[in-house]
Design a protein around this motif. Structure first.
Motif, PDB file in Angstrom:
ATOM      1  N   VAL A 127       0.798  -1.373  -0.115  1.00 46.28           N
ATOM      2  CA  VAL A 127      -0.005  -0.017  -0.207  1.00 46.28           C
ATOM      3  C   VAL A 127       0.903   1.212   0.017  1.00 46.28           C
ATOM      4  N   SER A 128       0.237   2.457  -0.318  1.00 47.29           N
ATOM      5  CA  SER A 128       1.236   3.853  -0.645  1.00 47.29           C
ATOM      6  C   SER A 128       1.957   4.064   0.712  1.00 47.29           C
ATOM      7  N   ARG A 129       1.249   3.995   1.710  1.00 49.52           N
ATOM      8  CA  ARG A 129       1.686   4.589   2.925  1.00 49.52           C
ATOM      9  C   ARG A 129       3.160   3.761   3.271  1.00 49.52           C
ATOM     10  N   TYR A 130       3.126   2.581   2.896  1.00 53.85           N
ATOM     11  CA  TYR A 130       4.557   1.849   3.149  1.00 53.85           C
ATOM     12  C   TYR A 130       5.344   1.711   1.977  1.00 53.85           C
ATOM     13  N   GLN A 131       5.134   2.308   1.029  1.00 50.44           N
ATOM     14  CA  GLN A 131       5.707   2.084  -0.437  1.00 50.44           C
ATOM     15  C   GLN A 131       7.499   2.310  -0.108  1.00 50.44           C
ATOM     16  N   ASN A 132       7.982   3.009   0.746  1.00 50.59           N
ATOM     17  CA  ASN A 132       9.352   3.047   0.909  1.00 50.59           C
ATOM     18  C   ASN A 132       9.700   2.379   2.018  1.00 50.59           C
ATOM     19  N   ALA A 133       8.956   1.547   2.632  1.00 50.80           N
ATOM     20  CA  ALA A 133       9.284   0.966   4.040  1.00 50.80           C
ATOM     21  C   ALA A 133      10.240  -0.335   3.851  1.00 50.80           C
ATOM     22  N   GLY A 134      10.446  -0.586   2.653  1.00 55.40           N
ATOM     23  CA  GLY A 134      11.414  -1.972   2.496  1.00 55.40           C
ATOM     24  C   GLY A 134      10.481  -3.288   2.741  1.00 55.40           C
ATOM     25  N   LEU A 135       9.159  -3.159   2.599  1.00 51.64           N
ATOM     26  CA  LEU A 135       8.394  -4.440   2.776  1.00 51.64           C
ATOM     27  C   LEU A 135       8.359  -5.498   1.936  1.00 51.64           C
ATOM     28  N   THR A 136       8.301  -6.763   2.399  1.00 53.11           N
ATOM     29  CA  THR A 136       8.611  -7.927   1.464  1.00 53.11           C
ATOM     30  C   THR A 136       7.008  -8.499   1.179  1.00 53.11           C
ATOM     31  N   LEU A 137       6.711  -8.714  -0.074  1.00 51.79           N
ATOM     32  CA  LEU A 137       5.559  -9.209  -0.465  1.00 51.79           C
ATOM     33  C   LEU A 137       5.335 -10.690   0.245  1.00 51.79           C
ATOM     34  N   PRO A 138       4.184 -11.255   0.718  1.00 46.22           N
ATOM     35  CA  PRO A 138       4.013 -12.411   1.222  1.00 46.22           C
ATOM     36  C   PRO A 138       4.535 -13.333   0.254  1.00 46.22           C
ATOM     37  N   GLN A 139       4.995 -14.567   0.794  1.00 50.82           N
ATOM     38  CA  GLN A 139       5.769 -15.464   0.160  1.00 50.82           C
ATOM     39  C   GLN A 139       5.389 -16.825   0.555  1.00 50.82           C
ATOM     40  N   ARG A 140       5.339 -18.070   0.060  1.00 52.54           N
ATOM     41  CA  ARG A 140       5.345 -19.189   0.276  1.00 52.54           C
ATOM     42  C   ARG A 140       6.695 -19.776   0.804  1.00 52.54           C
ATOM     43  N   ALA A 141       6.522 -20.613   2.077  1.00 48.70           N
ATOM     44  CA  ALA A 141       8.014 -20.638   2.430  1.00 48.70           C
ATOM     45  C   ALA A 141       8.497 -22.026   1.827  1.00 48.70           C
ATOM     46  N   THR A 142       7.650 -23.048   1.431  1.00 46.24           N
ATOM     47  CA  THR A 142       7.882 -24.140   0.696  1.00 46.24           C
ATOM     48  C   THR A 142       7.278 -24.406  -0.504  1.00 46.24           C
ATOM     49  N   GLN A 143       7.877 -25.329  -1.143  1.00 47.37           N
ATOM     50  CA  GLN A 143       7.186 -25.918  -2.641  1.00 47.37           C
ATOM     51  C   GLN A 143       5.893 -26.194  -2.558  1.00 47.37           C
ATOM     52  N   HIS A 144       5.413 -26.673  -1.461  1.00 54.28           N
ATOM     53  CA  HIS A 144       3.980 -27.113  -1.361  1.00 54.28           C
ATOM     54  C   HIS A 144       3.061 -26.634  -0.380  1.00 54.28           C
ATOM     55  N   ALA A 145       3.505 -25.369   0.152  1.00 55.26           N
ATOM     56  CA  ALA A 145       2.893 -24.644   1.101  1.00 55.26           C
ATOM     57  C   ALA A 145       1.640 -24.032   0.409  1.00 55.26           C
ATOM     58  N   ALA A 146       0.455 -23.976   1.202  1.00 55.93           N
ATOM     59  CA  ALA A 146      -0.625 -23.509   0.695  1.00 55.93           C
ATOM     60  C   ALA A 146      -0.859 -22.002   0.910  1.00 55.93           C
ATOM     61  N   GLY A 147      -0.131 -21.554   2.123  1.00 55.06           N
ATOM     62  CA  GLY A 147      -0.222 -20.183   2.710  1.00 55.06           C
ATOM     63  C   GLY A 147       0.907 -19.520   2.155  1.00 55.06           C
ATOM     64  N   TYR A 148       0.546 -18.170   1.969  1.00 53.73           N
ATOM     65  CA  TYR A 148       1.527 -17.177   1.875  1.00 53.73           C
ATOM     66  C   TYR A 148       1.615 -16.469   3.237  1.00 53.73           C
ATOM     67  N   ASP A 149       3.048 -16.335   3.841  1.00 51.50           N
ATOM     68  CA  ASP A 149       3.346 -15.746   5.019  1.00 51.50           C
ATOM     69  C   ASP A 149       3.297 -14.336   4.888  1.00 51.50           C
ATOM     70  N   PHE A 150       2.441 -13.670   5.805  1.00 55.30           N
ATOM     71  CA  PHE A 150       2.543 -12.218   6.095  1.00 55.30           C
ATOM     72  C   PHE A 150       3.149 -11.825   7.257  1.00 55.30           C
ATOM     73  N   CYS A 151       4.132 -10.604   6.944  1.00 58.33           N
ATOM     74  CA  CYS A 151       4.791 -10.119   8.085  1.00 58.33           C
ATOM     75  C   CYS A 151       4.313  -8.671   8.613  1.00 58.33           C
ATOM     76  N   ALA A 152       4.612  -8.233   9.651  1.00 67.95           N
ATOM     77  CA  ALA A 152       4.377  -7.126  10.225  1.00 67.95           C
ATOM     78  C   ALA A 152       5.081  -5.911   9.623  1.00 67.95           C
ATOM     79  N   ALA A 153       4.421  -4.688   9.256  1.00 68.68           N
ATOM     80  CA  ALA A 153       4.884  -3.745   8.600  1.00 68.68           C
ATOM     81  C   ALA A 153       5.727  -2.952   9.293  1.00 68.68           C
ATOM     82  N   GLU A 154       5.438  -3.243  10.594  1.00 72.06           N
ATOM     83  CA  GLU A 154       6.124  -2.103  11.837  1.00 72.06           C
ATOM     84  C   GLU A 154       6.306  -2.677  12.866  1.00 72.06           C
ATOM     85  N   ASP A 155       7.069  -2.378  13.980  1.00 67.93           N
ATOM     86  CA  ASP A 155       6.964  -2.869  15.277  1.00 67.93           C
ATOM     87  C   ASP A 155       5.672  -2.852  15.794  1.00 67.93           C
ATOM     88  N   PHE A 156       5.291  -3.626  16.811  1.00 64.33           N
ATOM     89  CA  PHE A 156       4.046  -3.637  17.272  1.00 64.33           C
ATOM     90  C   PHE A 156       4.126  -4.421  18.566  1.00 64.33           C
TER      91      PHE A 156
END
Length: 178
Positions: free
Chosen positions: A8-37
């Motif tokens: 999203v635009s408010r985090y455009q320059n925050a160096g976020l990585t897009l969600p990714q699957r951890a393994t070849q057969h993983a169904a889910g894409y891992d989401f990460c925190a955009a900031e410390d919380f």
């Protein structure tokens, strides 16, 4: 354009990585925190106060219940990510399998549903938040880039005789059905 993720635009320059699957057969894409919380523990004074009063059979006021509910509420942890998908799909948000066991962190509703029309809404661009509760005895510090949960794209079906909804989404989180 089938399905995928964008920052999203408010985090455009925050160096976020897009969600990714951890393994070849993983169904889910891992989401990460955009900031410390900081995710507070539910075991705070006002919540424990209710148990003590109940055990001692003391009357509770509406304010006592409101104070306890304030501690029990889930928190929305930002990801800085939005998802686009086909009109007949949704993105299911789910716990990481290790989060409840290792940290006591859970999605209180079990799963979250991100509809296709949530993408690009005027309120928050369709930013995905993980609604989390910390059942551990200590506050949990979630660091930027730490995995929060996973998202799985899923197609869905509608009934043959459905009267198609006419309402269009007008807002962000929790806006459908208003």
């Amino acid at each position: 354009m089938n399905r995928g993720f964008e920052v999203v635009s408010r985090y455009q320059n925050a160096g976020l990585t897009l969600p990714q699957r951890a393994t070849q057969h993983a169904a889910g894409y891992d989401f990460c925190a955009a900031e410390d919380f900081v995710l507070p523990s539910i075991w705070k004074l006002n919540f424990v106060k209710i148990f003590k009063a109940l055990r001692e059979q003391k009357p509770l006021t509406d304010q006592d219940y409101e104070d306890a509910n304030h501690v029990l509420k889930p928190y929305l942890v930002p990801t800085g990510i939005k998802a686009y998908m086909g009109d007949d799909e949704f993105l299911m948000l789910a716990n990481r399998s290790s989060s409840p066991l290792k940290r006591g962190i859970v999605l209180p509703n079990g799963v979250g549903i991100v509809d296709a029309d949530y993408y690009g809404n005027a309120n928050n661009e369709g930013e995905i938040f993980f609604q989390l509760v910390n059942f551990g005895v200590r506050d949990q510090v979630i660091k930027k880039g730490e995995r929060l949960g996973q998202g799985i794209f899923i197609p869905y079906l509608t009934s043959d005789n459905e009267q198609a909804p006419q309402m269009k989404r007008t807002g962000g989180f929790g806006s459908s059905g208003k």
